[in-house]
Design a protein around this motif. Structure first.
Motif, PDB file in Angstrom:
ATOM      1  N   ARG A  78       0.836  -1.213   0.000  1.00  0.00           N
ATOM      2  CA  ARG A  78       0.000   0.000   0.000  1.00  0.00           C
ATOM      3  C   ARG A  78       0.863   1.252   0.000  1.00  0.00           C
ATOM      4  N   THR A  79       1.961   1.229   0.732  1.00  0.00           N
ATOM      5  CA  THR A  79       2.863   2.383   0.764  1.00  0.00           C
ATOM      6  C   THR A  79       3.507   2.601  -0.601  1.00  0.00           C
ATOM      7  N   TRP A 106       0.926   4.173  -2.776  1.00  0.00           N
ATOM      8  CA  TRP A 106       0.744   5.565  -2.357  1.00  0.00           C
ATOM      9  C   TRP A 106       1.876   6.452  -2.883  1.00  0.00           C
TER      10      TRP A 106
END
Length: 104
Positions: free
Chosen positions: A34-35, A38
């Protein structure tokens, strides 16, 4: 000597284990993926950031193994040296042979 070596090794294992568990949890929870998304590192196949973290996790484990082997060798060598010096201290100051400098 042995207690100090084992105490230092225990401290290193604790800190390395903490880092390792954080990496493991980050990878398994999907937080790393997810990072990466992002940050704009979206990939269709396996995420290289996640693979890199897994490699770091394996490297930490290998480092722990090397540290364990080194600590065992240092402990063995230091005990051997301590026993040798203890033997030197336990020998008599005056030798039995007549050719000995101490017996004159």
């Amino acid at each position: 000597v042995g207690g100090k070596i084992l105490d230092g090794l225990f401290k290193e294992f604790t800190s390395m284990g903490f880092l390792s568990i954080l990496l493991f949890l980050g990878i398994q929870s999907g937080m790393v993926d997810r990072t990466a998304i992002w940050l704009g590192l979206d990939y269709d196949h396996d995420n290289p950031v996640s693979e890199t973290f897994e490699m770091v996790h394996v490297m930490i484990f290998m480092l722990l193994l090397v540290m364990l082997i080194q600590a065992m060798l240092i402990l063995k060598i230091s005990r051997g040296v301590a026993m040798r010096w203890q033997q030197y201290e336990d020998t008599r100051a005056f030798g039995l042979p007549m050719s000995s400098l101490e017996s004159r």
